[in-house]
Design a protein around this motif. Structure first.
Motif, PDB file in Angstrom:
ATOM      1  N   UNK A 280       0.829  -1.206   0.000  1.00 33.92           N
ATOM      2  CA  UNK A 280       0.000   0.000   0.000  1.00 33.92           C
ATOM      3  C   UNK A 280       0.865   1.259   0.000  1.00 33.92           C
ATOM      4  N   UNK A 281       1.878   1.298   0.843  1.00 32.57           N
ATOM      5  CA  UNK A 281       2.717   2.499   0.889  1.00 32.57           C
ATOM      6  C   UNK A 281       3.550   2.644  -0.388  1.00 32.57           C
ATOM      7  N   UNK A 282       4.019   1.532  -0.936  1.00 31.26           N
ATOM      8  CA  UNK A 282       4.758   1.602  -2.207  1.00 31.26           C
ATOM      9  C   UNK A 282       3.869   2.057  -3.346  1.00 31.26           C
ATOM     10  N   UNK A 283       2.624   1.582  -3.355  1.00 36.01           N
ATOM     11  CA  UNK A 283       1.684   2.038  -4.379  1.00 36.01           C
ATOM     12  C   UNK A 283       1.380   3.522  -4.261  1.00 36.01           C
ATOM     13  N   UNK A 284       1.203   3.986  -3.027  1.00 36.26           N
ATOM     14  CA  UNK A 284       0.936   5.408  -2.820  1.00 36.26           C
ATOM     15  C   UNK A 284       2.130   6.262  -3.246  1.00 36.26           C
ATOM     16  N   UNK A 285       3.316   5.901  -2.775  1.00 34.55           N
ATOM     17  CA  UNK A 285       4.507   6.681  -3.130  1.00 34.55           C
ATOM     18  C   UNK A 285       4.790   6.616  -4.626  1.00 34.55           C
ATOM     19  N   UNK A 286       4.550   5.454  -5.233  1.00 40.70           N
ATOM     20  CA  UNK A 286       4.741   5.334  -6.677  1.00 40.70           C
ATOM     21  C   UNK A 286       3.755   6.175  -7.460  1.00 40.70           C
ATOM     22  N   UNK A 287       2.502   6.224  -7.005  1.00 38.39           N
ATOM     23  CA  UNK A 287       1.504   7.049  -7.685  1.00 38.39           C
ATOM     24  C   UNK A 287       1.859   8.523  -7.611  1.00 38.39           C
ATOM     25  N   UNK A 288       2.259   8.964  -6.442  1.00 38.03           N
ATOM     26  CA  UNK A 288       2.645  10.368  -6.286  1.00 38.03           C
ATOM     27  C   UNK A 288       3.883  10.671  -7.130  1.00 38.03           C
ATOM     28  N   UNK A 289       4.862   9.783  -7.085  1.00 35.66           N
ATOM     29  CA  UNK A 289       6.080   9.997  -7.876  1.00 35.66           C
ATOM     30  C   UNK A 289       5.822   9.982  -9.369  1.00 35.66           C
ATOM     31  N   UNK A 290       4.980   9.063  -9.828  1.00 36.56           N
ATOM     32  CA  UNK A 290       4.655   9.017 -11.254  1.00 36.56           C
ATOM     33  C   UNK A 290       3.888  10.229 -11.715  1.00 36.56           C
ATOM     34  N   UNK A 291       2.981  10.721 -10.871  1.00 35.13           N
ATOM     35  CA  UNK A 291       2.223  11.919 -11.220  1.00 35.13           C
ATOM     36  C   UNK A 291       3.134  13.146 -11.270  1.00 35.13           C
ATOM     37  N   UNK A 292       4.024  13.268 -10.307  1.00 34.22           N
ATOM     38  CA  UNK A 292       4.952  14.408 -10.299  1.00 34.22           C
ATOM     39  C   UNK A 292       5.888  14.341 -11.505  1.00 34.22           C
ATOM     40  N   UNK A 293       6.366  13.144 -11.823  1.00 33.67           N
ATOM     41  CA  UNK A 293       7.239  12.996 -12.994  1.00 33.67           C
ATOM     42  C   UNK A 293       6.515  13.390 -14.272  1.00 33.67           C
ATOM     43  N   UNK A 294       5.270  12.936 -14.429  1.00 37.15           N
ATOM     44  CA  UNK A 294       4.523  13.246 -15.652  1.00 37.15           C
ATOM     45  C   UNK A 294       4.165  14.725 -15.733  1.00 37.15           C
ATOM     46  N   UNK A 295       3.941  15.356 -14.586  1.00 35.63           N
ATOM     47  CA  UNK A 295       3.629  16.786 -14.607  1.00 35.63           C
ATOM     48  C   UNK A 295       4.868  17.626 -14.934  1.00 35.63           C
ATOM     49  N   UNK A 296       6.023  17.200 -14.462  1.00 36.85           N
ATOM     50  CA  UNK A 296       7.259  17.945 -14.720  1.00 36.85           C
ATOM     51  C   UNK A 296       7.787  17.726 -16.130  1.00 36.85           C
ATOM     52  N   UNK A 297       7.508  16.564 -16.726  1.00 34.79           N
ATOM     53  CA  UNK A 297       7.999  16.231 -18.060  1.00 34.79           C
ATOM     54  C   UNK A 297       6.828  15.868 -18.976  1.00 34.79           C
ATOM     55  N   UNK A 298       6.031  16.840 -19.415  1.00 32.97           N
ATOM     56  CA  UNK A 298       4.870  16.493 -20.256  1.00 32.97           C
ATOM     57  C   UNK A 298       5.302  16.065 -21.650  1.00 32.97           C
ATOM     58  N   UNK A 299       4.458  15.272 -22.271  1.00 29.91           N
ATOM     59  CA  UNK A 299       4.749  14.835 -23.634  1.00 29.91           C
ATOM     60  C   UNK A 299       4.590  15.986 -24.605  1.00 29.91           C
ATOM     61  N   UNK A 300       3.486  16.700 -24.502  1.00 26.48           N
ATOM     62  CA  UNK A 300       3.205  17.821 -25.400  1.00 26.48           C
ATOM     63  C   UNK A 300       3.512  19.114 -24.660  1.00 26.48           C
ATOM     64  N   UNK A 301       4.595  19.739 -25.043  1.00 21.20           N
ATOM     65  CA  UNK A 301       4.978  20.988 -24.389  1.00 21.20           C
ATOM     66  C   UNK A 301       4.461  22.152 -25.208  1.00 21.20           C
ATOM     67  N   UNK A 302       4.406  23.291 -24.588  1.00 22.86           N
ATOM     68  CA  UNK A 302       3.918  24.481 -25.262  1.00 22.86           C
ATOM     69  C   UNK A 302       2.722  25.036 -24.536  1.00 22.86           C
ATOM     70  N   UNK A 303       2.250  26.165 -25.009  1.00 26.60           N
ATOM     71  CA  UNK A 303       1.121  26.790 -24.330  1.00 26.60           C
ATOM     72  C   UNK A 303      -0.167  26.109 -24.724  1.00 26.60           C
ATOM     73  N   UNK A 304      -1.014  25.914 -23.762  1.00 25.79           N
ATOM     74  CA  UNK A 304      -2.327  25.318 -23.988  1.00 25.79           C
ATOM     75  C   UNK A 304      -3.392  26.348 -23.676  1.00 25.79           C
ATOM     76  N   UNK A 305      -3.323  27.481 -24.276  1.00 22.62           N
ATOM     77  CA  UNK A 305      -4.288  28.545 -23.986  1.00 22.62           C
ATOM     78  C   UNK A 305      -5.476  28.410 -24.894  1.00 22.62           C
TER      79      UNK A 305
END
Length: 133
Positions: A108-133
């Motif tokens: 449970x704790x590994x799943x939680x920490x992995x989910x948070x880490x994966x979300x932070x990684x994906x937010x910091x390194x998006x696939x499509x960069x650029x402005x989304x206005x």
């Protein structure tokens, strides 16, 4: 640009008359409308929506993958630690309960920490960069 009659500096982008003597300037650069620029209607938000959806799916997939890998890593880390440092009490029921509790908490704790880490990684390194206005 200089005034034709009094040689004062004129910003021809904003003024057509000299601010000192008041004469109208005759040889100003002609202002032509820009016709090769796209119109405002062509700047639609459809690519921005596609970028957002792509990044959102990437966040979900990255969180899922990191959740599974974090749970596996923490489970095996806890299992190796328990095998190395905890000794058997001689009661199979108590040893099984302790092992199940450690396994559950590590998954449970590994799943939680992995989910948070994966979300932070994906937010910091998006696939499509650029402005989304």
């Amino acid at each position: 640009m200089k005034c034709q009659s009094c040689s004062a500096n004129i910003d021809y982008r904003f003024l057509t008359n000299c601010s000192y003597c008041g004469t109208e300037q005759a040889n100003l650069l002609p202002v032509h409308p820009i016709t090769d620029m796209p119109t405002i209607e062509s700047f639609e938000n459809r690519p921005a929506l596609a970028k957002r959806l792509t990044n959102l799916i990437y966040i979900f997939v990255s969180s899922l993958a990191a959740m599974i890998s974090g749970a596996v890593v923490l489970y095996f880390g806890a299992a190796i630690t328990c095998i190395a440092f905890l000794s058997s009490s001689g009661n199979p029921g108590a040893d099984c309960a302790r092992g199940s509790a450690i396994a559950f908490l590590s998954i449970v704790s590994g799943g939680f920490l992995g989910t948070v880490g994966g979300c932070v990684f994906a937010m910091k390194n998006p696939l499509c960069k650029g402005s989304c206005k």
